[in-house]
Design an enzyme around this catalytic site. Structure first.
Site, PDB file in Angstrom:
ATOM      1  N   GLU A 107      22.244  33.805  -1.325  1.00 42.11           N
ATOM      2  CA  GLU A 107      22.095  32.532  -2.023  1.00 42.11           C
ATOM      3  C   GLU A 107      22.434  32.727  -3.502  1.00 42.11           C
ATOM      4  O   GLU A 107      21.552  33.019  -4.328  1.00 42.11           O
ATOM      5  CB  GLU A 107      20.655  32.026  -1.872  1.00 42.11           C
ATOM      6  N   TYR A 114      24.786  26.471  -4.614  1.00 43.14           N
ATOM      7  CA  TYR A 114      23.381  26.047  -4.644  1.00 43.14           C
ATOM      8  C   TYR A 114      23.127  24.950  -5.688  1.00 43.14           C
ATOM      9  O   TYR A 114      22.659  25.243  -6.785  1.00 43.14           O
ATOM     10  CB  TYR A 114      22.568  27.315  -4.937  1.00 43.14           C
ATOM     11  N   TYR A 173      18.138  23.634 -10.635  1.00 44.10           N
ATOM     12  CA  TYR A 173      18.902  24.668 -11.336  1.00 44.10           C
ATOM     13  C   TYR A 173      20.209  24.085 -11.898  1.00 44.10           C
ATOM     14  O   TYR A 173      20.449  22.887 -11.817  1.00 44.10           O
ATOM     15  CB  TYR A 173      19.157  25.848 -10.394  1.00 44.10           C
TER      16      TYR A 173
END
Ligand code: ADP
Ligand code: SF4
Length: 679
Positions: free
Chosen positions: A104, A169, A174
């Protein structure tokens, strides 16, 4: 229908772009508290999941570059060749069992503070980090170009390390989520404004990742099926993103926006499979396979998702921690051996605290490398008889492991029901699933002819001596203190009216005070809060007083604090923080401010003290003599009667004592660290 045919859909291979998952069990990325610092520990732990039948095993969040450093929280990294070598060790161990390894890739953006690297953080605009008094630097075009280069370089390192699935991601707040966000992204260039523009960086990364991995790896996207909160990305917009980019990745790993409140919520607040409805809506928008989580532990629920087409792969983090062998057990029809996750989030809490993962149900997690512990296999013992006194989590786990090792085990329990604190606590509001700690072990014990359990047997020291077992394990638990002693009070609170003072033990034994009740929480985890809920629901007028700065402060680490405080407020419970109970006369408590010492009286007919516990070690003391004497061989105490702590600690202590009885212990390899090669 045989078990094999009933669950067959879970064992069908599935193509994910250029790679094929051998079955439908997918360990989604999850934190471990190991990160880049404990590579051998991590590799062995992930490898064990593959050995247990998980067809895909992923890393935790894996930083692409020093500009994304989450210190002090342990994160994986692919910054350099050293990281490539360390994560290759993980991929190798996963591949050794025929599973696929996923990574990830992650950039924390404004969320992190780069405490270790001391590189300025970057974000879609200048924003405060999650925890530190620092703000990110607004990214200009050259920063965006640099970020894309770093991501691509990390993808190449991921490929080099042997990963089969590489994540992009854009979720969980984030960096890429900042760009997607309506409210945070105020850019006037081609990366801001319309949804298409806000999704541009995400699209570019998808395309560049594809180019970099070619036909070697699949690309997965972890994405929030309902956006990440209306103000950032509405669920309509999230659906539009999938509509626009749906066919670019090879797999959608769907989550929901409310990470702490729902996706990662505990069983106290959220049930198995709670994300499914929202995930199903997104599934319709793409032809690519979809994986999602839901704390699935029931094979029937899992197979129903595959059969109905809601999911293509069953995602799991916590169920794979509690039982790395869950897929093999389903395949072999050993359903009663499944160690079901109880949804307590202790695994997550210790990651937050910077310690390697631990689990209430699975004491071996994180110990695969250091101690060589296998979650299913234990070494045969030398035989002989063992008396275990107390059938709480420590005693049950010890008896279970000793039985497996071939000892003749007698388990004596004073009360009429086994389970100790687990049985009692599982009756408190929201904690029903905790009974699984007891039930899993009882089921295993019942199948062991050499283990006998005797309920309603309170043993004295004379009984223990007379019994004459070769080994004795004392697992008699702990009692909540009635004196107020704890973190705040080093001495007992004086002149407490005994009849009006209760402890959690009294409540768990059935005491139900009404009227004005003050609960004093100096323990700061769940116990005082669940008692407050229980009594307020029963009609008492509850005031919750804590020495902490918020209700149930420690449950911040399990992701429960916010929901706990909301729950208490919703029930009309008055919350008094940063205060202690200094005195009680039966009519009122005297509250003291922990900063100023200022005192005030607050009416109360009952005071419940949730402060600390006293080890119930009288039996042990009688058997071994005074504290100054060396304890005789063959007698040891385990669990709460040794060290009052979490249920996870008691299970671990029971496991360790049983595994290491007769000193046929696996080697403890000490600390996992890289050694300086050249000085
Ligand atoms: P732990 O978490 O360490 O397993 P618990 O408090 O959950 O501890 O369980 C301790 C168990 O030991 C309780 O079920 C209690 O009834 C039992 N127990 C305590 N003293 C005795 C005794 N003298 N003989 C048998 N059982 C005992
Ligand atoms: Fe499940 Fe609790 Fe174990 Fe985490 S610690 S995997 S939530 S049982």
């Amino acid at each position: 229908m045989t078990i094999a045919s009933r669950y067959q859909p879970l064992f069908e291979p599935l193509r994910l772009g250029p790679v094929t998952a051998p079955n439908r069990f997918y360990q989604v990325p999850h934190c471990t508290g190991m990160g880049h610092a404990l590579p051998r520990t991590l590799a062995a732990m992930r490898g064990m999941k593959a050995a247990g039948g998980w067809g895909v095993v992923c890393t935790e969040y894996c930083s692409i570059h020093p500009s994304s450093d989450d210190q002090p929280h342990p994160f994986a990294a692919l910054w350099d060749d050293g990281d490539v070598a360390n994560l290759a060790a993980m991929a190798d161990q996963v591949h050794a069992h025929g599973a696929l390894a996923g990574v990830e890739l992650w950039h924390g953006g404004s969320f992190v503070a780069n405490l270790a690297s001391r590189v300025p953080t970057i974000g879609v605009r200048s924003m405060p980090s999650r925890e530190e008094p620092v703000q990110s630097q607004r990214m200009d075009r050259s920063d965006i170009r640099a970020f894309r280069r770093w991501h691509r370089a990390a993808v190449e390192r991921a490929r080099q390390a042997g990963f089969d699935i590489v994540y992009v991601y854009p979720t969980h707040g984030y960096l890429l989520s900042e760009f997607l966000s309506r409210s945070l992204n105020d850019r006037r260039d081609e990366y801001g404004g319309s949804l298409e523009n806000r999704a541009r960086l995400f699209r570019e990364l998808l395309e560049e990742t594809k180019e970099a991995v070619g036909d070697r790896c699949a690309i997965a996207v972890r994405f929030s099926a309902d956006g990440h909160g209306e103000e950032h990305l509405s669920s309509d917009e999230a659906h539009d993103v999938v509509g626009m980019l749906g066919e670019l990745p090879d797999l959608w790993d769907l989550v929901v926006g409310d990470y702490y409140g729902e996706e990662m919520a505990t069983s106290r607040f959220v049930r198995e499979g709670s994300l499914l409805e929202r995930v199903a809506q997104v599934k319709k928008l793409t032809r690519k396979p979809v994986v999602s989580v839901g704390r699935f532990t029931s094979p029937d629920t899992m197979v129903a998702q595959i059969r109905s087409g809601t999911l293509d792969l069953i995602g799991a983090a916590r169920p794979s921690i509690a039982d790395p062998f869950l897929p093999s057990k389903i395949r072999d029809g050993r359903l009663e051996e499944i160690r079901e996750c109880i949804g307590c989030n202790v695994c997550y809490a210790y990651n937050y605290r910077g310690a390697a993962i631990r689990c209430t149900q699975n004491p071996t997690i994180g110990e695969e490398w250091r101690r060589g512990w296998h979650p299913e296999h234990v070494p045969k013992g030398t035989g002989g008889s063992v008396l275990v006194v107390g059938a709480g989590p420590a005693g049950l786990e010890a008896a279970h492991i000793l039985g497996k090792r071939g000892y003749e085990v007698t388990l004596a329990e004073a009360s009429q029901e086994p389970g100790g604190r687990v049985t009692l606590e599982s009756r408190l509001p929201g904690l029903a699933e905790w009974a699984r700690v007891r039930d899993y072990r009882l089921t295993q014990l019942r199948a062991m002819p050499r283990v006998s359990m005797y309920l309603g047997n309170r043993l004295s020291a004379a009984d223990v001596r007379e019994f004459g077992a070769q080994h004795v394990l004392i697992a008699t638990g702990a009692r909540w203190r009635r004196s107020g002693l704890g973190r705040w009070h080093a001495r007992a609170i004086e002149d407490l009216p005994a009849a009006a003072v209760l402890t959690p033990d009294d409540i768990m034994q059935g005491a139900r005070p009404t009227g004005r009740v003050v609960i004093f929480d100096d323990d700061r985890y769940y116990m005082a809060a669940v008692i407050a809920v229980l009594l307020a629901t029963g009609g008492a007028q509850v005031t919750y007083v804590t020495t902490g700065g918020q209700a149930a402060e420690w449950s911040h680490y399990t992701g429960e604090q916010e929901r706990t405080q909301q729950q208490l407020l919703g029930l009309g419970i008055e919350i008094v923080t940063s205060a202690s109970v200094e005195a009680f006369d039966g009519d009122a408590v005297t509250l003291g401010c922990i900063y100023s010492g200022a005192r005030r009286r607050h009416a109360a007919a009952t005071l419940i003290l949730v402060t600390s516990r006293e080890p119930q070690d009288e039996l042990y003391r009688e058997l071994v003599g005074s504290e100054d004497e060396e304890p005789p061989r063959g007698i040891q105490r385990i669990g709460d009667c040794h060290q009052p702590a979490l249920i996870a600690h008691a299970v671990y202590a029971g496991h360790q004592a049983a595994r290491e009885l007769d000193a046929i212990a696996e080697p403890d390899r000490g600390r996992d660290r890289s050694v300086i090669q050249n000085r």
